[in-house]
Design an enzyme around this catalytic site. Structure first.
Site, PDB file in Angstrom:
ATOM      1  N   LYS A  96       0.905  -1.303  -0.042  1.00  0.00           N
ATOM      2  CA  LYS A  96      -0.080   0.001  -0.135  1.00  0.00           C
ATOM      3  C   LYS A  96       1.080   1.375  -0.073  1.00  0.00           C
ATOM      4  O   LYS A  96       1.827   1.395   0.761  1.00  0.00           O
ATOM      5  CB  LYS A  96      -0.939  -0.030   1.096  1.00  0.00           C
ATOM      6  CG  LYS A  96      -1.755   1.289   1.309  1.00  0.00           C
ATOM      7  CD  LYS A  96      -2.918   1.048   2.490  1.00  0.00           C
ATOM      8  CE  LYS A  96      -2.269   1.807   3.787  1.00  0.00           C
ATOM      9  NZ  LYS A  96      -2.113   3.258   3.658  1.00  0.00           N
ATOM     10  N   ASP A 144      -3.378   4.215  -1.969  1.00  0.00           N
ATOM     11  CA  ASP A 144      -4.402   4.823  -0.944  1.00  0.00           C
ATOM     12  C   ASP A 144      -4.286   6.182  -0.851  1.00  0.00           C
ATOM     13  O   ASP A 144      -3.696   6.848  -0.079  1.00  0.00           O
ATOM     14  CB  ASP A 144      -3.857   4.222   0.502  1.00  0.00           C
ATOM     15  CG  ASP A 144      -4.792   4.459   1.601  1.00  0.00           C
ATOM     16  OD1 ASP A 144      -5.966   5.093   1.335  1.00  0.00           O
ATOM     17  OD2 ASP A 144      -4.238   4.536   2.708  1.00  0.00           O
ATOM     18  N   ASP A 154     -13.804  14.516  -4.771  1.00  0.00           N
ATOM     19  CA  ASP A 154     -13.910  15.931  -5.588  1.00  0.00           C
ATOM     20  C   ASP A 154     -15.126  15.641  -6.158  1.00  0.00           C
ATOM     21  O   ASP A 154     -15.897  14.809  -6.104  1.00  0.00           O
ATOM     22  CB  ASP A 154     -12.521  15.849  -6.261  1.00  0.00           C
ATOM     23  CG  ASP A 154     -12.239  17.394  -6.716  1.00  0.00           C
ATOM     24  OD1 ASP A 154     -13.149  18.383  -6.821  1.00  0.00           O
ATOM     25  OD2 ASP A 154     -11.021  17.994  -6.284  1.00  0.00           O
ATOM     26  N   ARG A 176       3.500  -0.985  10.668  1.00  0.00           N
ATOM     27  CA  ARG A 176       4.549  -0.806  11.692  1.00  0.00           C
ATOM     28  C   ARG A 176       4.811  -2.091  12.436  1.00  0.00           C
ATOM     29  O   ARG A 176       6.093  -2.430  12.613  1.00  0.00           O
ATOM     30  CB  ARG A 176       4.535   0.027  12.827  1.00  0.00           C
ATOM     31  CG  ARG A 176       4.237   1.531  12.232  1.00  0.00           C
ATOM     32  CD  ARG A 176       3.728   2.578  13.066  1.00  0.00           C
ATOM     33  NE  ARG A 176       2.232   2.311  13.188  1.00  0.00           N
ATOM     34  CZ  ARG A 176       1.280   3.178  13.682  1.00  0.00           C
ATOM     35  NH1 ARG A 176       1.868   4.139  14.581  1.00  0.00           N
ATOM     36  NH2 ARG A 176       0.238   2.931  13.569  1.00  0.00           N
TER      37      ARG A 176
HETATM   38  O1  C5P Z   1       1.232   1.080  11.065  1.00  0.00           O
HETATM   39  P1  C5P Z   1      -0.016   0.182  11.134  1.00  0.00           P
HETATM   40  O2  C5P Z   1      -0.257  -0.815  10.781  1.00  0.00           O
HETATM   41  O3  C5P Z   1      -1.035   0.917  12.130  1.00  0.00           O
HETATM   42  O4  C5P Z   1      -0.731   1.033   9.589  1.00  0.00           O
HETATM   43  C1  C5P Z   1      -1.915   1.188   9.268  1.00  0.00           C
HETATM   44  C2  C5P Z   1      -2.061   1.644   7.898  1.00  0.00           C
HETATM   45  O5  C5P Z   1      -3.528   1.897   7.538  1.00  0.00           O
HETATM   46  C3  C5P Z   1      -1.622   3.199   7.950  1.00  0.00           C
HETATM   47  O6  C5P Z   1      -1.174   3.193   6.606  1.00  0.00           O
HETATM   48  C4  C5P Z   1      -2.917   4.103   8.128  1.00  0.00           C
HETATM   49  O7  C5P Z   1      -2.734   5.133   7.417  1.00  0.00           O
HETATM   50  C5  C5P Z   1      -3.896   3.082   7.371  1.00  0.00           C
HETATM   51  N1  C5P Z   1      -5.266   3.225   8.030  1.00  0.00           N
HETATM   52  C6  C5P Z   1      -5.789   3.035   9.436  1.00  0.00           C
HETATM   53  N2  C5P Z   1      -6.811   3.431   9.765  1.00  0.00           N
HETATM   54  C7  C5P Z   1      -7.820   4.089   8.731  1.00  0.00           C
HETATM   55  C8  C5P Z   1      -7.630   4.158   7.394  1.00  0.00           C
HETATM   56  C9  C5P Z   1      -6.380   3.768   7.072  1.00  0.00           C
HETATM   57  O8  C5P Z   1      -4.949   3.047  10.176  1.00  0.00           O
HETATM   58  N3  C5P Z   1      -9.162   3.945   9.477  1.00  0.00           N
END
Ligand code: C5P
Length: 229
Positions: free
Chosen positions: A32, A59, A64, A209
């Site tokens: 992503k 993503d 718009d 992460r």
């Molecule tokens: O590091 P982590 O596992 O928390 O990353 C989750 C990913 O999913 C990040 O790129 C974050 O921006 C995305 N995301 C999220 N919650 C949402 C939508 C997207 O954590 N509601």
């Protein structure tokens, strides 16, 4: 079988992202690319990942007027991405225009919608004059997304069971906020493990992460893929 794991490449530069991707392969995960990396590295970087054989989820959450979003989806599709997204709150005309633009392309990317951002609680919704609870607003926007012929929604794993029952088994549910047992929760609040998310009927999970900051990313990926199988 292709992996249900989408790794969030939340890196500030292409160099850092590519040095992480070097150790991966398209058989074990999808990737992503979000705002941070796209703004820093641009479309050529996305193409590079596609050329390496990865399914890339772009993503960028377009929101718009219908014509502008449809054109943005066309441009994204030209990069060869596997999936992209828009905000469902942009309305059904916007979503239908975006979907039609993709269907007119040679190999249409999947199109999903963000319903309610997880940062929006009841109070925040009320400030925008949305009087439904966040959960009812998710249900309502997910229904409009399906009626607009999109492929699915981004949702929290907590909502997955409810949306699976409401929207049927073909509709894609793509779920962030996933933490393997024992992983740091960080800034996520209502997290779920990969196997619980799988049990709740999600189609793909997004994990950042716990993999990108691990000392042994491949071991974490392997164990998540086992949980998802
Ligand atoms: O590091 P982590 O596992 O928390 O990353 C989750 C990913 O999913 C990040 O790129 C974050 O921006 C995305 N995301 C999220 N919650 C949402 C939508 C997207 O954590 N509601």
């Amino acid at each position: 079988m292709s992996s249900k794991l989408i790794i969030a490449l939340d890196y500030p530069t292409a160099e850092q992202a590519l040095s992480f991707v070097e150790n991966l392969s398209p058989e074990i995960c999808k990737l992503k690319v979000g705002f941070e990396l796209f703004v820093a590295s641009g479309p050529d970087f996305v193409k590079q990942l596609v050329d390496q054989g990865y399914d890339v989820f772009l993503d960028l959450k377009f929101h718009d007027i219908p014509n502008t979003v449809a054109s943005a989806c066309r441009s994204a599709s030209n990069l060869g991405v596997w999936m992209m997204n828009v905000h469902a709150s942009g309305g059904d005309n916007m979503m239908r225009a975006a979907k039609q633009a993709l269907l007119d392309m040679r190999s249409p990317a999947k199109l999903i919608a963000v319903t309610v951002l997880t940062s929006m609680d009841k109070e925040q919704l009320e400030m925008s004059n949305v009087m439904l609870s966040p959960q009812d607003q998710v249900k309502s926007l997910a229904q409009i997304t399906k009626e607009s012929l999109l492929d699915g929604v981004v949702c929290s794993a907590q909502e997955a069971k409810m949306l699976r029952e409401q929207l049927g088994k073909e509709f894609l549910l793509v779920t962030p906020g996933i933490r393997p047992k024992g992983a740091e929760i960080g800034d996520q609040s209502r997290v779920m493990t990969p196997s619980d998310a799988n049990g709740a009927g999600v189609s793909y999970i997004v994990v950042g992460r716990p993999i990108t900051q691990s000392d042994n990313p491949l071991a974490v990926i392997d164990s998540i893929n086992i949980d998802l199988s």
